[in-house]
Scaffold this motif. Structure first.
Motif, PDB file in Angstrom:
ATOM      1  N   ALA A  72      -3.403   8.161  -4.165  1.00 45.62           N
ATOM      2  CA  ALA A  72      -4.529   8.579  -3.321  1.00 45.62           C
ATOM      3  C   ALA A  72      -5.482   7.414  -3.076  1.00 45.62           C
ATOM      4  CB  ALA A  72      -5.267   9.740  -3.980  1.00 45.62           C
ATOM      5  N   THR A  73      -5.717   6.595  -4.111  1.00 46.77           N
ATOM      6  CA  THR A  73      -6.627   5.446  -3.994  1.00 46.77           C
ATOM      7  C   THR A  73      -6.079   4.422  -3.011  1.00 46.77           C
ATOM      8  OG1 THR A  73      -7.271   5.769  -6.312  1.00 46.77           O
ATOM      9  CG2 THR A  73      -7.864   3.683  -5.301  1.00 46.77           C
ATOM     10  N   GLN A  74      -4.757   4.188  -3.044  1.00 48.72           N
ATOM     11  CA  GLN A  74      -4.133   3.242  -2.120  1.00 48.72           C
ATOM     12  C   GLN A  74      -4.239   3.700  -0.669  1.00 48.72           C
ATOM     13  OE1 GLN A  74      -2.191  -0.059  -2.652  1.00 48.72           O
ATOM     14  NE2 GLN A  74      -4.100   0.314  -3.703  1.00 48.72           N
ATOM     15  N   LEU A  75      -4.089   4.995  -0.432  1.00 49.57           N
ATOM     16  CA  LEU A  75      -4.219   5.519   0.926  1.00 49.57           C
ATOM     17  C   LEU A  75      -5.669   5.435   1.415  1.00 49.57           C
ATOM     18  CD1 LEU A  75      -1.753   8.489   0.620  1.00 49.57           C
ATOM     19  CD2 LEU A  75      -1.560   6.599   2.237  1.00 49.57           C
ATOM     20  N   LEU A  76      -6.612   5.632   0.509  1.00 49.60           N
ATOM     21  CA  LEU A  76      -8.029   5.455   0.861  1.00 49.60           C
ATOM     22  C   LEU A  76      -8.308   4.006   1.220  1.00 49.60           C
ATOM     23  CD1 LEU A  76      -9.732   7.687  -1.876  1.00 49.60           C
ATOM     24  CD2 LEU A  76      -9.651   8.140   0.578  1.00 49.60           C
ATOM     25  N   ALA A  77      -7.685   3.083   0.479  1.00 44.74           N
ATOM     26  CA  ALA A  77      -7.842   1.654   0.781  1.00 44.74           C
ATOM     27  C   ALA A  77      -7.272   1.331   2.159  1.00 44.74           C
ATOM     28  CB  ALA A  77      -7.150   0.819  -0.297  1.00 44.74           C
ATOM     29  N   ILE A  79      -7.053   3.337   4.707  1.00 44.63           N
ATOM     30  CA  ILE A  79      -7.977   3.881   5.711  1.00 44.63           C
ATOM     31  C   ILE A  79      -9.130   2.911   5.947  1.00 44.63           C
ATOM     32  CG2 ILE A  79      -9.660   5.727   6.157  1.00 44.63           C
ATOM     33  CD1 ILE A  79      -7.749   7.619   4.634  1.00 44.63           C
ATOM     34  N   GLN A  80      -9.689   2.387   4.860  1.00 47.82           N
ATOM     35  CA  GLN A  80     -10.799   1.439   4.989  1.00 47.82           C
ATOM     36  C   GLN A  80     -10.344   0.164   5.706  1.00 47.82           C
ATOM     37  OE1 GLN A  80     -13.631   2.441   4.495  1.00 47.82           O
ATOM     38  NE2 GLN A  80     -13.783   3.832   2.771  1.00 47.82           N
ATOM     39  N   LYS A  81      -9.103  -0.230   5.460  1.00 45.77           N
ATOM     40  CA  LYS A  81      -8.552  -1.412   6.134  1.00 45.77           C
ATOM     41  C   LYS A  81      -8.474  -1.172   7.641  1.00 45.77           C
ATOM     42  CE  LYS A  81      -4.278  -4.129   6.461  1.00 45.77           C
ATOM     43  NZ  LYS A  81      -2.897  -4.270   5.957  1.00 45.77           N
ATOM     44  N   LYS A  82      -7.974   0.005   8.047  1.00 48.78           N
ATOM     45  CA  LYS A  82      -7.847   0.312   9.471  1.00 48.78           C
ATOM     46  C   LYS A  82      -9.199   0.394  10.158  1.00 48.78           C
ATOM     47  CE  LYS A  82      -3.355   2.632   9.417  1.00 48.78           C
ATOM     48  NZ  LYS A  82      -2.725   1.637  10.297  1.00 48.78           N
ATOM     49  N   LEU A  83     -10.219   0.814   9.419  1.00 47.27           N
ATOM     50  CA  LEU A  83     -11.572   0.903   9.973  1.00 47.27           C
ATOM     51  C   LEU A  83     -12.285  -0.443   9.971  1.00 47.27           C
ATOM     52  CD1 LEU A  83     -12.657   4.256   8.297  1.00 47.27           C
ATOM     53  CD2 LEU A  83     -12.288   3.903  10.740  1.00 47.27           C
ATOM     54  N   GLY A  84     -11.684  -1.423   9.303  1.00 43.07           N
ATOM     55  CA  GLY A  84     -12.277  -2.754   9.257  1.00 43.07           C
ATOM     56  C   GLY A  84     -13.304  -2.933   8.169  1.00 43.07           C
ATOM     57  N   TYR A  85     -13.337  -2.015   7.193  1.00 41.30           N
ATOM     58  CA  TYR A  85     -14.278  -2.125   6.079  1.00 41.30           C
ATOM     59  C   TYR A  85     -13.613  -2.921   4.958  1.00 41.30           C
ATOM     60  CZ  TYR A  85     -16.990   1.521   8.432  1.00 41.30           C
ATOM     61  OH  TYR A  85     -17.724   2.236   9.336  1.00 41.30           O
ATOM     62  N   SER A  86     -13.729  -4.225   5.064  1.00 41.38           N
ATOM     63  CA  SER A  86     -13.026  -5.125   4.139  1.00 41.38           C
ATOM     64  C   SER A  86     -13.487  -4.953   2.695  1.00 41.38           C
ATOM     65  CB  SER A  86     -13.226  -6.578   4.580  1.00 41.38           C
ATOM     66  OG  SER A  86     -12.613  -7.469   3.682  1.00 41.38           O
ATOM     67  N   GLU A  88     -14.833  -2.330   1.189  1.00 43.98           N
ATOM     68  CA  GLU A  88     -14.360  -1.072   0.609  1.00 43.98           C
ATOM     69  C   GLU A  88     -12.862  -1.140   0.326  1.00 43.98           C
ATOM     70  OE1 GLU A  88     -16.065   1.596  -0.399  1.00 43.98           O
ATOM     71  OE2 GLU A  88     -17.851   0.414   0.048  1.00 43.98           O
ATOM     72  N   ASN A  89     -12.132  -1.787   1.220  1.00 45.67           N
ATOM     73  CA  ASN A  89     -10.700  -1.977   1.026  1.00 45.67           C
ATOM     74  C   ASN A  89     -10.447  -2.770  -0.262  1.00 45.67           C
ATOM     75  OD1 ASN A  89      -7.936  -2.216   1.365  1.00 45.67           O
ATOM     76  ND2 ASN A  89      -8.087  -3.774   2.954  1.00 45.67           N
ATOM     77  N   GLU A  90     -11.177  -3.858  -0.418  1.00 46.80           N
ATOM     78  CA  GLU A  90     -11.037  -4.686  -1.630  1.00 46.80           C
ATOM     79  C   GLU A  90     -11.374  -3.888  -2.886  1.00 46.80           C
ATOM     80  OE1 GLU A  90     -13.131  -8.667  -3.607  1.00 46.80           O
ATOM     81  OE2 GLU A  90     -14.045  -7.632  -1.896  1.00 46.80           O
ATOM     82  N   LYS A  91     -12.475  -3.145  -2.836  1.00 46.19           N
ATOM     83  CA  LYS A  91     -12.931  -2.368  -3.995  1.00 46.19           C
ATOM     84  C   LYS A  91     -11.873  -1.359  -4.437  1.00 46.19           C
ATOM     85  CE  LYS A  91     -16.489   1.000  -5.275  1.00 46.19           C
ATOM     86  NZ  LYS A  91     -17.668   1.762  -4.783  1.00 46.19           N
TER      87      LYS A  91
END
Length: 543
Positions: A72-77, A79-86, A88-91
């Motif tokens: 679930a955490t990887q899929l959330l990451a 999503i953040q990547k697709k939105l451009g939230y670098s 949050e993706n890293e976190k």
């Protein structure tokens, strides 16, 4: 045997009921996973984010489900990547790494997940131009990679970092190592990838066989139908031919790149293809590139806005739900407190009532004992003395014994069980007649007009004993010649007023009057007393 059968039936029914729930959860996982990989509607990512946030919280409560939490955490990451939230993706990727470290038993899945996360973090740092951190991560992953295929991917990524810093010799070295690993593992896709990258760097360094390597990589991709990878080959070949001034070949491959992007309907590939057109001297595509670039930016902006709004609405619902739950909990605690207080009050009143009943029994027994002692025992002893001395004739002795008998009967009647098979108004009439004689006249008003069925037996008993006590006190103390009892119904209440013309007195509540009060309280009734010297006695009863 019966218990076992019932248990089996319960288990079977539970399993049947649970199956649709399990299927529904499984379908939801697949549905939202597809949305993350290929969102189509503006709010798709927001809905998927909400779903996997709930999943992550659910699995975080059970350490046995840590693998599900990582997923679930990887899929959330993603999503953040697709939105451009670098950030949050890293976190989220770093959090996934931490969760992986908590696993006691490592499997192929955990190993692949680890390398995937390392690769993703490396891309994040490379795009931030934090090249040293990116190479450090890739090297760490390379030290733990066991398969030739995984080693090839990581070596290729390291070569990409050095290509970004224009350290072409180092890039070529890592691309060559990646190519050797891919060939050794017979992985055609990684072979084509590393060969194309290696050959492009050779062209940068003016080394021989660069063109042959690029064309060979393209052929591998076409033969194996790696359609999405063709864009990389077209990009390399277009740039290669543009550098050697072969504009016809350069335009040919930029056209192929553009057509592939349109065919696959990949907006980012279309953007890259148009950019390549401009960079290879075809400025007429600049306007179209700007339009596509603006559309992509607007789409990302819309996705972010919808995402933020949807998540805000979800958080607001969560807060409202928590507030509602808090209010419900407080209300529940209040109701529990009221219930406990009511229960405690019930037992206190019950104990008090029981205590009053015991006291009433004690008082009654004491009164009977005193009556027997004062009115019967002394007279019996007196008769016995007369028999011994022979001072009285038989007729006087018989009169005295008859007198004792009647008084004993009166005491018995005063404390006997009341027979409610007889109409209640007749019971009261008999009671009043037993106290009436030549000296006392008892008058009743409204007795026959009362609906006595409105009273239950405990109420009738209490009223009977109270009236009996009032008449007994009258006979013993007031010396009254007239007693008036007025019965009247007032709505749902019953009023009884007792009056006599006796000597009266200042009201001092002895055991008798106390008994009447206790009896009336036991049936939720009241009794009040009024008396003055030479003005008779009055009692008001309300039920």
């Amino acid at each position: 045997m019966k218990s076992t059968t019932l248990s089996f039936l319960f288990f079977t029914i539970s399993l049947l009921l649970l199956q649709p729930c399990i299927a529904q959860v499984s379908d939801s996982l697949q549905y939202y996973s597809k949305i993350v990989n290929n969102p189509k509607k503006p709010d798709d990512l927001a809905k998927a984010f909400t779903f996997f946030t709930i999943e992550k919280r659910k699995y975080a409560k059970d350490k046995k489900m840590i693998i599900n939490e990582i997923h679930a955490t990887q899929l959330l990451a993603e999503i953040q990547k697709k939105l451009g939230y670098s950030s949050e993706n890293e976190k989220l990727n770093l959090e996934s790494l931490n969760l992986l470290e908590q696993l006691e038993h490592k499997t192929d899945w955990t190993h692949i997940s680890y390398l995937r996360i390392i690769n993703e973090l490396g891309i994040i740092y490379r795009e931030r131009k934090d090249y040293a951190q990116a190479i450090k991560l890739y090297q760490e992953g390379l030290s733990r990679a066991t398969s030739l295929n995984h080693q090839s991917v990581l070596l290729n990524n390291i070569g990409h970092v050095y290509e970004s810093t224009e350290e072409f010799e180092k890039a070529l070295d890592y691309y060559q190592q990646a190519y050797d690993k891919a060939v050794a593992s017979s992985n055609k896709r990684e072979t084509a990838r590393s060969l194309s990258n290696m050959s492009f760097i050779k062209s940068k360094l003016n080394l021989p066989k660069a063109e042959n390597g690029l064309l060979e990589a393209l052929d591998i991709r076409k033969t194996n139908k790696y359609n999405f990878d063709l864009s990389s080959s077209y990009n390399h070949l277009a740039r290669f031919y543009y550098e050697i001034k072969d504009t016809i070949s350069a335009n040919l491959y930029t056209d192929k790149f553009l057509q592939l992007a349109l065919k696959n309907k990949k907006a980012d590939h279309l953007q890259s293809a148009l950019r390549l057109k401009i960079e290879t001297g075809q400025s007429q595509y600049a306007k179209r590139f700007i339009t596509i670039n603006d559309s992509i930016n607007n789409l990302k902006k819309t996705q972010r806005n919808n995402f933020n709004y949807y998540v805000y609405q979800y958080d607001k619902k969560e807060r409202d739900l928590q507030k509602s739950q808090l209010i419900s909990e407080r209300l529940l605690y209040l109701l529990l407190f009221i219930a406990l207080a009511s229960l405690s009050l019930y037992f206190i009143l019950k104990y008090k009532h029981k205590k009053e009943k015991l006291q009433e029994v004690y008082n009654t027994e004491t009164r009977i004992s005193r009556k027997i002692h004062d009115e019967v025992a002394n007279d019996v002893y007196h008769v016995m003395t007369q028999l011994q001395t022979g001072t009285k004739d038989n007729k006087d002795l018989l009169d005295n014994l008859e007198n004792i008998y009647y008084r004993t009967r009166d005491i018995s009647k005063q404390n006997s069980i009341i027979n409610f098979n007889i109409p209640y108004n007749e019971l009261l009439t008999d009671l009043f007649l037993s106290y009436q004689n030549d000296q006392v006249n008892i008058i009743t008003k409204g007795l026959q007009h009362i609906s006595w069925e409105r009273l239950n037996n405990p109420q009738k008993t209490a009223l009977y004993r109270v009236l009996q006590e009032l008449l007994t006190n009258m006979k013993k103390h007031s010396h009254a010649s007239i007693v008036v009892l007025n019965f009247e119904e007032k709505g749902k209440s019953l009023s009884i007023i007792y009056k006599d013309n006796g000597v009266g007195s200042t009201v001092i509540k002895g055991s008798g009057l106390h008994n009447t009060e206790n009896r009336m309280h036991s049936i939720n009734g009241t009794i009040t007393f009024e008396s003055q010297i030479d003005k008779g006695f009055k009692a008001t009863i309300m039920i």
